[in-house]
Motif scaffolding. Structure first.
Motif, PDB file in Angstrom:
ATOM      1  N   ALA A  95       0.802  -1.055   0.187  1.00 43.32           N
ATOM      2  CA  ALA A  95       0.002  -0.192   0.241  1.00 43.32           C
ATOM      3  C   ALA A  95       0.841   1.183   0.091  1.00 43.32           C
ATOM      4  CB  ALA A  95      -0.382   0.546   1.365  1.00 43.32           C
ATOM      5  N   LEU A  96       0.914   2.193  -1.131  1.00 45.19           N
ATOM      6  CA  LEU A  96       1.511   3.086  -0.943  1.00 45.19           C
ATOM      7  C   LEU A  96       0.602   4.464  -1.168  1.00 45.19           C
ATOM      8  CD1 LEU A  96       4.957   3.541  -2.313  1.00 45.19           C
ATOM      9  CD2 LEU A  96       3.421   4.423  -4.264  1.00 45.19           C
ATOM     10  N   THR A  97       2.026   4.999  -0.440  1.00 47.04           N
ATOM     11  CA  THR A  97       0.948   6.689  -0.002  1.00 47.04           C
ATOM     12  C   THR A  97       1.218   7.582  -0.980  1.00 47.04           C
ATOM     13  OG1 THR A  97       1.182   6.182   2.974  1.00 47.04           O
ATOM     14  CG2 THR A  97       1.152   9.095   1.331  1.00 47.04           C
ATOM     15  N   ARG A  98       0.209   8.278  -1.876  1.00 47.40           N
ATOM     16  CA  ARG A  98       0.145   9.512  -2.341  1.00 47.40           C
ATOM     17  C   ARG A  98       1.438  10.289  -2.340  1.00 47.40           C
ATOM     18  NH1 ARG A  98      -3.478  10.165  -7.797  1.00 47.40           N
ATOM     19  NH2 ARG A  98      -2.074  11.451  -8.799  1.00 47.40           N
ATOM     20  N   SER A  99       2.148  10.588  -2.775  1.00 47.93           N
ATOM     21  CA  SER A  99       2.894  12.216  -2.198  1.00 47.93           C
ATOM     22  C   SER A  99       3.158  13.511  -2.796  1.00 47.93           C
ATOM     23  CB  SER A  99       4.088  12.293  -0.964  1.00 47.93           C
ATOM     24  OG  SER A  99       4.676  11.156  -1.025  1.00 47.93           O
ATOM     25  N   PRO A 100       3.814  14.243  -2.675  1.00 54.93           N
ATOM     26  CA  PRO A 100       4.601  15.017  -3.898  1.00 54.93           C
ATOM     27  C   PRO A 100       5.818  14.366  -4.524  1.00 54.93           C
ATOM     28  CG  PRO A 100       3.757  16.158  -2.061  1.00 54.93           C
ATOM     29  CD  PRO A 100       2.946  15.335  -1.826  1.00 54.93           C
ATOM     30  N   ALA A 146       7.301   9.309   5.261  1.00 55.49           N
ATOM     31  CA  ALA A 146       7.316  10.094   5.829  1.00 55.49           C
ATOM     32  C   ALA A 146       8.911  11.042   5.593  1.00 55.49           C
ATOM     33  CB  ALA A 146       6.891   9.731   6.914  1.00 55.49           C
ATOM     34  N   GLU A 147       9.655  10.132   4.908  1.00 53.84           N
ATOM     35  CA  GLU A 147      11.157  10.490   5.352  1.00 53.84           C
ATOM     36  C   GLU A 147      11.844  11.333   4.103  1.00 53.84           C
ATOM     37  OE1 GLU A 147      15.861   7.871   4.942  1.00 53.84           O
ATOM     38  OE2 GLU A 147      13.815   6.619   4.127  1.00 53.84           O
ATOM     39  N   ALA A 148      10.746  10.960   3.019  1.00 59.46           N
ATOM     40  CA  ALA A 148      11.245  11.983   1.762  1.00 59.46           C
ATOM     41  C   ALA A 148      10.928  13.335   2.468  1.00 59.46           C
ATOM     42  CB  ALA A 148      10.195  11.431   0.538  1.00 59.46           C
ATOM     43  N   LEU A 149       9.911  13.280   3.247  1.00 57.49           N
ATOM     44  CA  LEU A 149       9.329  15.346   3.665  1.00 57.49           C
ATOM     45  C   LEU A 149      10.380  15.656   4.645  1.00 57.49           C
ATOM     46  CD1 LEU A 149       6.151  15.322   4.613  1.00 57.49           C
ATOM     47  CD2 LEU A 149       7.344  16.367   6.562  1.00 57.49           C
ATOM     48  N   LEU A 150      10.230  14.577   5.972  1.00 58.62           N
ATOM     49  CA  LEU A 150      11.819  15.333   6.472  1.00 58.62           C
ATOM     50  C   LEU A 150      12.976  15.788   5.911  1.00 58.62           C
ATOM     51  CD1 LEU A 150      10.851  12.632   9.243  1.00 58.62           C
ATOM     52  CD2 LEU A 150      10.482  14.757   9.132  1.00 58.62           C
ATOM     53  N   ARG A 151      12.934  14.659   4.731  1.00 55.39           N
ATOM     54  CA  ARG A 151      14.436  15.054   4.663  1.00 55.39           C
ATOM     55  C   ARG A 151      14.398  16.882   3.309  1.00 55.39           C
ATOM     56  NH1 ARG A 151      18.427  11.732   5.731  1.00 55.39           N
ATOM     57  NH2 ARG A 151      17.636   9.502   6.123  1.00 55.39           N
ATOM     58  N   GLU A 152      13.095  16.450   2.548  1.00 50.04           N
ATOM     59  CA  GLU A 152      12.478  17.766   2.401  1.00 50.04           C
ATOM     60  C   GLU A 152      12.940  18.710   3.382  1.00 50.04           C
ATOM     61  OE1 GLU A 152       8.669  19.191   0.473  1.00 50.04           O
ATOM     62  OE2 GLU A 152       9.556  18.168  -1.724  1.00 50.04           O
ATOM     63  N   ARG A 153      12.770  18.950   3.740  1.00 46.51           N
ATOM     64  CA  ARG A 153      12.371  19.865   5.171  1.00 46.51           C
ATOM     65  C   ARG A 153      13.309  20.310   6.107  1.00 46.51           C
ATOM     66  NH1 ARG A 153       5.702  20.297   7.496  1.00 46.51           N
ATOM     67  NH2 ARG A 153       5.043  19.884   5.998  1.00 46.51           N
ATOM     68  N   GLY A 154      14.528  19.185   5.318  1.00 52.18           N
ATOM     69  CA  GLY A 154      16.070  19.832   6.148  1.00 52.18           C
ATOM     70  C   GLY A 154      16.089  18.958   7.291  1.00 52.18           C
ATOM     71  N   PHE A 155      15.335  18.594   7.927  1.00 49.61           N
ATOM     72  CA  PHE A 155      15.291  18.074   9.479  1.00 49.61           C
ATOM     73  C   PHE A 155      16.864  16.780   9.023  1.00 49.61           C
ATOM     74  CE2 PHE A 155      11.084  19.196   9.889  1.00 49.61           C
ATOM     75  CZ  PHE A 155      11.088  18.689  11.336  1.00 49.61           C
ATOM     76  N   THR A 156      17.388  16.619  10.387  1.00 48.81           N
ATOM     77  CA  THR A 156      19.407  16.371  10.093  1.00 48.81           C
ATOM     78  C   THR A 156      19.601  14.898  11.247  1.00 48.81           C
ATOM     79  OG1 THR A 156      20.111  18.290  11.858  1.00 48.81           O
ATOM     80  CG2 THR A 156      19.908  18.680   9.486  1.00 48.81           C
ATOM     81  N   ARG A 157      18.220  14.467  12.410  1.00 51.60           N
ATOM     82  CA  ARG A 157      18.301  13.775  13.025  1.00 51.60           C
ATOM     83  C   ARG A 157      16.828  12.997  12.073  1.00 51.60           C
ATOM     84  NH1 ARG A 157      19.187  15.166  19.105  1.00 51.60           N
ATOM     85  NH2 ARG A 157      20.140  13.752  18.948  1.00 51.60           N
ATOM     86  N   ILE A 158      17.427  12.001  11.402  1.00 50.87           N
ATOM     87  CA  ILE A 158      15.952  11.278  11.220  1.00 50.87           C
ATOM     88  C   ILE A 158      16.648   9.805  11.385  1.00 50.87           C
ATOM     89  CG2 ILE A 158      14.288  10.226   9.335  1.00 50.87           C
ATOM     90  CD1 ILE A 158      15.238  13.583   7.841  1.00 50.87           C
ATOM     91  N   ARG A 159      15.857   9.240  12.290  1.00 49.97           N
ATOM     92  CA  ARG A 159      16.126   7.514  12.615  1.00 49.97           C
ATOM     93  C   ARG A 159      15.506   6.925  11.903  1.00 49.97           C
ATOM     94  NH1 ARG A 159      19.902  10.617  13.915  1.00 49.97           N
ATOM     95  NH2 ARG A 159      20.171  10.931  15.638  1.00 49.97           N
ATOM     96  N   PRO A 160      15.309   5.942  10.677  1.00 50.61           N
ATOM     97  CA  PRO A 160      14.495   5.347  10.102  1.00 50.61           C
ATOM     98  C   PRO A 160      15.167   3.993  10.279  1.00 50.61           C
ATOM     99  CG  PRO A 160      17.106   5.698   7.928  1.00 50.61           C
ATOM    100  CD  PRO A 160      16.693   6.938  10.018  1.00 50.61           C
TER     101      PRO A 160
END
Length: 269
Positions: A95-100, A146-160
């Motif tokens: 099930a794939l989330t549709r996102s920009p 969700a990961e793509a969104l955080l990276r696009e917004r410049g988050f740097t402490r992402i834990r995938p």
């Protein structure tokens, strides 16, 4: 003897047709994304995973019957499934989330469900907006929207991590301060580790999480039309609601950590 010859001839005539159908139909891919698509027991527990299930899995299986598909759905790691769908022809993925961030990478066949992409935090963590946790360690599903969104917004402490239960465990252990995921996946993940949902702060709904049956970009309009028609049929005859009710009543049994296979355990950073 004459009857036997006729029967054998009929079987031979059908065999190439069946093979052609299997070759021509969509190759459907899924991953461990409970409660949308999952296996019990999952691959993190055994080398031979168990029964395939999930709200989206059951729904697409019912849709497959209406389009003349065999209903075969393969499970593989989520990032691998996306890579195959983006690079190979005639692929369906659920099930794939549709996102920009994904819009131009797939053909969007049918919207199956709409969830909330929500940020949650541990005790004392302000999650009234996503920006409040920009400088804190935040868990996401690896390869997710969700990961793509955080990276696009410049988050740097992402834990995938490869599965959401890992983020649930990290939240319990205060190894991350926040977690961004669809609401239903957060609820399932916490219950899968025996966690207390009341210990989480549910904060900002960052955006709607539209869950789709998607596919490779080569798919023609006719393929889109038949899957959308199948979805309309399962909604009209009550099948959609029956499946939804089944998963609303689902009892989630926690899986003890010592049952998990070592390669699926979280990697602490």
């Amino acid at each position: 003897m004459r009857i036997l010859i006729i029967v054998l001839a009929a079987l031979l005539a059908l065999a190439p047709h069946s093979g052609a159908q299997a070759r021509d139909e969509l190759r459907l891919l899924a991953a461990e994304l409970p409660p949308y698509t999952f296996q019990i027991p999952p691959v993190s527990v055994t080398e031979t995973p168990g029964v395939k299930q999930g709200f989206v899995y059951e729904l697409v299986s019912e849709m497959a019957k209406r389009v003349g598909h065999t209903g075969v759905i393969e499970f593989m790691p989520w990032e691998a499934a996306q890579r195959v769908a983006q690079t190979q022809p005639n692929i369906g993925i659920l099930a794939l989330t549709r996102s920009p961030e994904r819009e131009d990478k797939y053909r969007w066949l049918a919207r199956l469900y709409t969830d909330d992409l929500v940020v949650v935090g541990g005790a004392g963590i302000d999650v009234s907006s996503l920006e409040k946790v920009k400088d804190r360690p935040i868990g996401v599903l690896s390869g997710s929207g969700a990961e793509a969104l955080l990276r696009e917004r410049g988050f740097t402490r992402i834990r995938p991590h490869n599965e959401e239960w890992m983020n649930a465990r990290l939240m319990q252990q205060r190894r991350i301060d926040a977690w961004l995921a669809p609401r239903l996946m957060i609820i399932y993940g916490m219950r899968e580790v025996g966690g207390n949902l009341e210990a989480l702060n549910f904060g900002e709904i960052v955006r709607k999480s539209e869950i789709y049956l998607a596919g490779s970009k080569d798919l023609p309009d006719s393929e889109v039309d038949k899957w959308q028609q199948a979805l309309a049929e399962v909604k009209a005859d009550g099948t959609y609601q029956r499946i939804a009710d089944q998963y609303n009543r689902l009892k989630i049994e926690p899986i003890p950590d010592d049952m998990r296979r070592r390669f699926s355990q979280p990697v602490w950073e």
